[in-house]
Design an enzyme around this catalytic site. Structure first.
Site, mmCIF file in Angstrom:
data_model
loop_
_atom_site.group_PDB
_atom_site.id
_atom_site.type_symbol
_atom_site.label_atom_id
_atom_site.label_comp_id
_atom_site.label_asym_id
_atom_site.label_seq_id
_atom_site.Cartn_x
_atom_site.Cartn_y
_atom_site.Cartn_z
ATOM 1 N N GLN A 71 37.132 36.266 31.415
ATOM 2 C CA GLN A 71 37.897 36.825 30.308
ATOM 3 C C GLN A 71 37.520 36.156 28.987
ATOM 4 O O GLN A 71 37.444 34.931 28.911
ATOM 5 C CB GLN A 71 39.399 36.657 30.556
ATOM 6 C CG GLN A 71 40.251 37.434 29.556
ATOM 7 C CD GLN A 71 41.731 37.154 29.724
ATOM 8 O OE1 GLN A 71 42.174 36.032 29.476
ATOM 9 N NE2 GLN A 71 42.487 38.149 30.121
ATOM 10 N N CYS A 101 47.221 37.409 24.958
ATOM 11 C CA CYS A 101 47.714 36.034 24.838
ATOM 12 C C CYS A 101 48.656 35.923 23.634
ATOM 13 O O CYS A 101 48.267 36.231 22.512
ATOM 14 C CB CYS A 101 46.561 35.048 24.679
ATOM 15 S SG CYS A 101 47.133 33.347 24.485
ATOM 16 N N LYS A 140 43.152 43.358 29.146
ATOM 17 C CA LYS A 140 44.514 42.919 29.461
ATOM 18 C C LYS A 140 45.293 42.823 28.159
ATOM 19 O O LYS A 140 44.839 42.188 27.201
ATOM 20 C CB LYS A 140 44.503 41.563 30.165
ATOM 21 C CG LYS A 140 45.878 41.107 30.669
ATOM 22 C CD LYS A 140 45.740 39.838 31.530
ATOM 23 C CE LYS A 140 47.051 39.522 32.270
ATOM 24 N NZ LYS A 140 48.057 38.916 31.382
ATOM 25 N N GLY A 204 53.650 40.629 35.260
ATOM 26 C CA GLY A 204 54.848 40.122 34.605
ATOM 27 C C GLY A 204 56.016 39.934 35.551
ATOM 28 O O GLY A 204 56.504 40.899 36.140
ATOM 29 N N ASP A 205 56.453 38.698 35.729
ATOM 30 C CA ASP A 205 57.649 38.370 36.520
ATOM 31 C C ASP A 205 57.550 38.751 37.989
ATOM 32 O O ASP A 205 58.571 39.042 38.609
ATOM 33 C CB ASP A 205 58.897 39.041 35.921
ATOM 34 C CG ASP A 205 59.317 38.430 34.601
ATOM 35 O OD1 ASP A 205 58.742 37.387 34.229
ATOM 36 O OD2 ASP A 205 60.201 38.988 33.936
#
Length: 331
Positions: A71, A101, A140, A204-205
């Site tokens: 990345q 980010c 992303k 996410g989570d």
């Protein structure tokens, strides 16, 4: 699910790219436990084109961790294109662009999630990178900059038009950072948009095997990416795979998990040196859910996170296993 010609199988689970976390030793460990694809730490395009030593070290990959994605991030077209070519020469399977980010030193300078405030430049960079390399390029990103600009549904189509091979969406805005709950409804909306043809990866989570199955079922995503839940718990991929295959939770002993953490320490020291290796792995020891719920553990935790030598850590680990091992404290 396929990204370009790379077949990751049905409902793959991926290790997210995380700075100071997804070094080669940790990637190999997660791969060993069932991660279908792993990502390197993110690489600054500006530092890479200047051949900064600490940055070029991140280009090191090995055959055992494939398929692996590298990345990169940046805010200008030329360095991103040049960096993409340098990355391609290191022979990863996939090149991923970080537009997600949220940290100030990245997003505050217009890179990472900062690009969500400059979509034309984001699309220009994406198209230029796709055109510059032959390996699949993925992106992303997040839902948007803040709650008033959740642009991901439209943005996903625009990124697809640039030629990317897959899109990972973290279910938060930049302004949320890592607070609040990840919103998977918009990730599902992108996936269910009939105009989207590329794989959509949700992030996410995700902290339990049950959530992985639920999110696959509910939102229809092609893959799920696990990030912070792997800290001090690389075996989460083993747990997820078992649950997806059997519908049952996998029972792993406390002692076995402690030995995995011990192995992480050893590998970190081998890769760096004793001092830096131990400092590097502290994040995993501090975050590991393995120690939650153990009564009167505070002093042991402090000692574990202050230890500077492997023999001291080994002694602490031995004491923890002696006092709390066996069937106790299962996650």
């Amino acid at each position: 699910m396929k990204i370009g010609s790379i077949d990751l199988g049905e409902r793959p689970v991926l290790l997210a790219p995380m700075e100071d976390v997804t070094d080669i030793a940790f990637r190999l460990l997660c791969k060993q436990f069932g991660a279908d694809m792993v990502y390197t730490e993110f690489i600054s395009s500006d530092a890479l084109v200047r051949y900064v030593n600490k940055t070029t070290q991140k280009l090191t990959i090995c055959e055992e961790e494939r398929p692996v994605a590298m990345q990169i991030y940046g805010k200008e077209v030329e360095p991103m294109v040049e960096a993409a070519k340098i990355v391609e020469a290191a022979h990863p399977d996939i090149l991923d662009i970080n537009f997600g980010c949220p940290v100030k030193k990245v997003a505050g300078k217009g890179a990472g999630a900062g690009m969500l405030q400059n979509v034309p430049k984001m699309l220009e960079i994406t198209k230029a990178v796709v055109d510059a390399v032959k390996i699949p390029v993925t992106v992303k990103t997040r839902l948007g900059w803040d709650s008033d600009s959740k642009i991901i549904v439209e943005l996903a189509e625009q990124l697809q038009d640039c030629g990317i091979a897959a899109l990972t969406i973290h279910g938060r805005t930049r302004s949320q950072m890592y607070t609040g709950e990840a919103d998977w409804t918009l990730i599902g909306e992108v996936k269910n948009n009939p105009r989207m043809k590329i794989p959509i990866i949700g992030n996410g989570d995700v902290t339990t095997p049950q959530q992985v199955k639920e999110y696959f079922d509910r939102y229809g995503v092609d893959a799920i990416m696990i990030g912070r839940a792997s800290f001090g718990r690389p075996w989460i991929f083993k747990e997820v795979k078992h649950y997806m295959e059997t519908g049952e939770e996998l029972s792993l002993s406390f002692d076995w998990k402690m030995e995995v953490l011990r192995k992480q320490v050893e590998q970190s020291i081998e890769r760096l040196d004793e001092r830096r290796g131990i400092i590097h792995v502290r994040r995993h020891l501090a975050a590991s859910p393995l120690f939650k719920g153990i009564p009167n553990f505070r002093d042991t935790r402090v000692a574990m996170l202050r230890a500077e030598h492997k023999e001291d850590l080994d002694a602490i680990f031995d004491r923890i296993i002696a006092e709390h091992g066996g069937a106790a404290h299962q996650q």
